[in-house]
Design an enzyme around this catalytic site. Structure first.
Site, mmCIF file in Angstrom:
data_model
loop_
_atom_site.group_PDB
_atom_site.id
_atom_site.type_symbol
_atom_site.label_atom_id
_atom_site.label_comp_id
_atom_site.label_asym_id
_atom_site.label_seq_id
_atom_site.Cartn_x
_atom_site.Cartn_y
_atom_site.Cartn_z
ATOM 1 N N ALA A 11 0.836 -1.208 0.000
ATOM 2 C CA ALA A 11 0.000 0.000 0.000
ATOM 3 C C ALA A 11 0.867 1.252 0.000
ATOM 4 C CB ALA A 11 -0.942 -0.010 1.197
ATOM 5 N N GLU A 167 18.837 14.859 0.466
ATOM 6 C CA GLU A 167 17.630 15.399 1.138
ATOM 7 C C GLU A 167 17.763 15.260 2.660
ATOM 8 O OE1 GLU A 167 13.948 13.854 -0.663
ATOM 9 O OE2 GLU A 167 13.931 15.781 -1.702
ATOM 10 N N GLN A 313 6.848 9.140 -8.591
ATOM 11 C CA GLN A 313 6.162 9.677 -9.766
ATOM 12 C C GLN A 313 5.776 8.562 -10.748
ATOM 13 O OE1 GLN A 313 7.227 12.924 -13.231
ATOM 14 N NE2 GLN A 313 8.694 12.571 -11.631
ATOM 15 N N LYS A 372 8.568 21.334 -4.454
ATOM 16 C CA LYS A 372 8.573 20.098 -3.647
ATOM 17 C C LYS A 372 7.237 19.954 -2.902
ATOM 18 C CE LYS A 372 10.644 16.593 -1.518
ATOM 19 N NZ LYS A 372 11.210 15.449 -2.201
#
Ligand code: FAD
Length: 394
Positions: A11, A167, A313, A372
């Site tokens: 999921a 990040e 994406q 973002k």
């Protein structure tokens, strides 16, 4: 005629998006969703929890909030394997689950590259419990920093300077700066080192953007070293540079050196590379038209002869196509081909800075960081709808 059963494994971005689309299409079939946790987490914000700039509850929402119980049964369990011949999914705790059509969306595992000590001592940014371990370690470092009068700094090493590491370093340096300011802490008590064979070459970004990211982090105190991690111990990391092996003492080593697909893929006997299956244009497995694979467990050829990188994406877009194709399988209609629409890439450097390539435009700084947020909120909305968006709005 017996009602058909569609089983979805995982999921995350791909699986939950497919479930939502499938439920909206009301297939003439029962749906089963299997996931190891009762909640979906926003993987793209996991590094924030690791650094301690966000809380787990702000990036998770219950899977039940997406499940339409009239059509779908949710089973919380860990998938251990797939018996393709007998069309059954094997689970860690519960009885096997049979399927007519299967969608595999089990995501990634960290690629350890066979490096000695990595599994035992390397901390990873891969799920909620793994980032909570990193968070605890960083909280401990800060607690010692606040009370200690020792001269020598604490050293934290990050292996790999790819997307996830960059990040994470953006968030970590932001947190350390605010701790220094808010608690009047002495500077230079934490040394952050990042080691990579090519520290300023990030996939999906050109050299000037990668260089921008690295120089911004250097300004915040990160030292980038060129080298390959060779061995990790409880209190040291060894790396090779120009044939020479060097050692850095540290008890906090975070590994962001790459990913592979879920080990369920390899263990279930699929033809794979790094636990990723080269799928057919319609996302099915070659010779097995009742099994579709999407997200990080799949490999989709790009027009240049390579494969597309594993991203949320592409997983989301595959989720849409997989939902259409699962319904088509139930209805006995032809499947459609998956067509990937690349919309851009954004890599954050804390909350107010980022690099981005969006619709062919290269952005840096605050405008990129706004992108973002747009991308993050869009993906929450596309899966969890308004309710999830309201819950995670921050
Ligand atoms: P996932 O979203 O990983 O979901 C897999 C699901 O399967 C999870 O719910 C998991 O709990 C479940 N699961 C796994 N194994 C089992 C099992 N054995 N049994 C039962 N359930 C299981 N991509 C972008 O496009 N943009 C970004 O900005 C971006 N930032 C990222 C930042 C970080 C820190 C990380 C780690 C990744 C980032 N990515 C980003 C990559 C992106 O998160 C992944 O490509 C994406 O999550 C893949 O989606 P998926 O559906 O294949 O799997």
């Amino acid at each position: 005629m017996e009602r058909k059963k569609i089983v979805i494994l995982g999921a995350g971005y791909g699986g939950l998006r497919a479930l939502k689309e499938l439920q909206d299409a009301h297939p003439n079939a029962d749906i089963v969703m299997i996931n190891k946790d009762p909640y979906h987490w926003e993987m793209t914000a996991l590094h924030e929890v690791a650094a301690g700039t966000n809380e787990p509850e702000n990036i998770c929402y219950p899977i039940d909030s997406v499940v339409d119980s009239k059509q779908t049964l949710f089973i919380q369990d860990t998938v251990t394997g797939i018996d393709r011949e007998n069309k059954k999914v094997m689970l860690k705790q519960k009885d096997p689950v049979s399927f007519d059509y299967l969608l595999i969306a089990l995501g990634f595992e960290t690629e350890l590259l066979g490096i000695e000590g990595m599994e035992k001592y390397g901390l990873t940014i891969s799920d909620i419990s793994s980032v909570e371990r990193i968070r605890t370690q960083i909280d401990q470092i800060l607690a010692e920093w606040k009370k200690s009068h020792k001269e020598e700094p604490h050293t934290l090493v990050v292996g790999g300077a790819g997307f996830t590491s960059i990040e994470f370093l953006g968030e970590l340096t932001e947190r350390l700066q605010s701790e220094i300011k808010n608690n009047q802490l002495p500077k230079n008590k934490v040394k952050i080192i990042c080691i990579d064979p090519s520290p300023d070459e990030m996939p999906a970004f050109d050299r000037s953007q990668s260089r921008y990211a690295v120089s911004k982090l250097e300004e915040q105190g990160v030292t980038f070293l060129t080298g390959r991690i060779k061995k990790v111990e409880s209190n040291a990391v060894h790396y090779e540079n120009n044939g020479e092996v060097k050692m850095i003492e540290t008890d906090t080593f975070i590994w962001g050196g790459g990913i592979r697909g879920s080990s369920v893929i390899k263990n279930s006997g699929f033809k794979e590379k790094h636990s990723r299956v080269l799928v057919q244009p319609d996302l099915t497995v070659e010779g097995e038209p009742n099994i579709l694979i999407i997200g990080d467990c799949s490999a989709v050829p790009d027009p240049n002869g390579g494969i597309y990188p594993a991203t949320a994406q592409i997983a989301l877009q595959q989720g849409d196509c997989a939902a259409y194709n699962l319904k088509a399988l139930v209805d006995g209609r032809p499947l459609k081909k998956f067509v990937y629409h690349y919309r851009g890439t954004v890599c954050s450097l804390g909350h107010k800075d980022a690099i981005a390539t969006v619709m062919g435009k290269k952005l840096k700084g605050f405008p990129a960081s706004l992108m973002k947020k747009v991308v993050d909120y869009r993906s929450i909305w596309k899966i969890g709808g308004v309710r999830a968006l309201m819950r995670l709005w921050k």
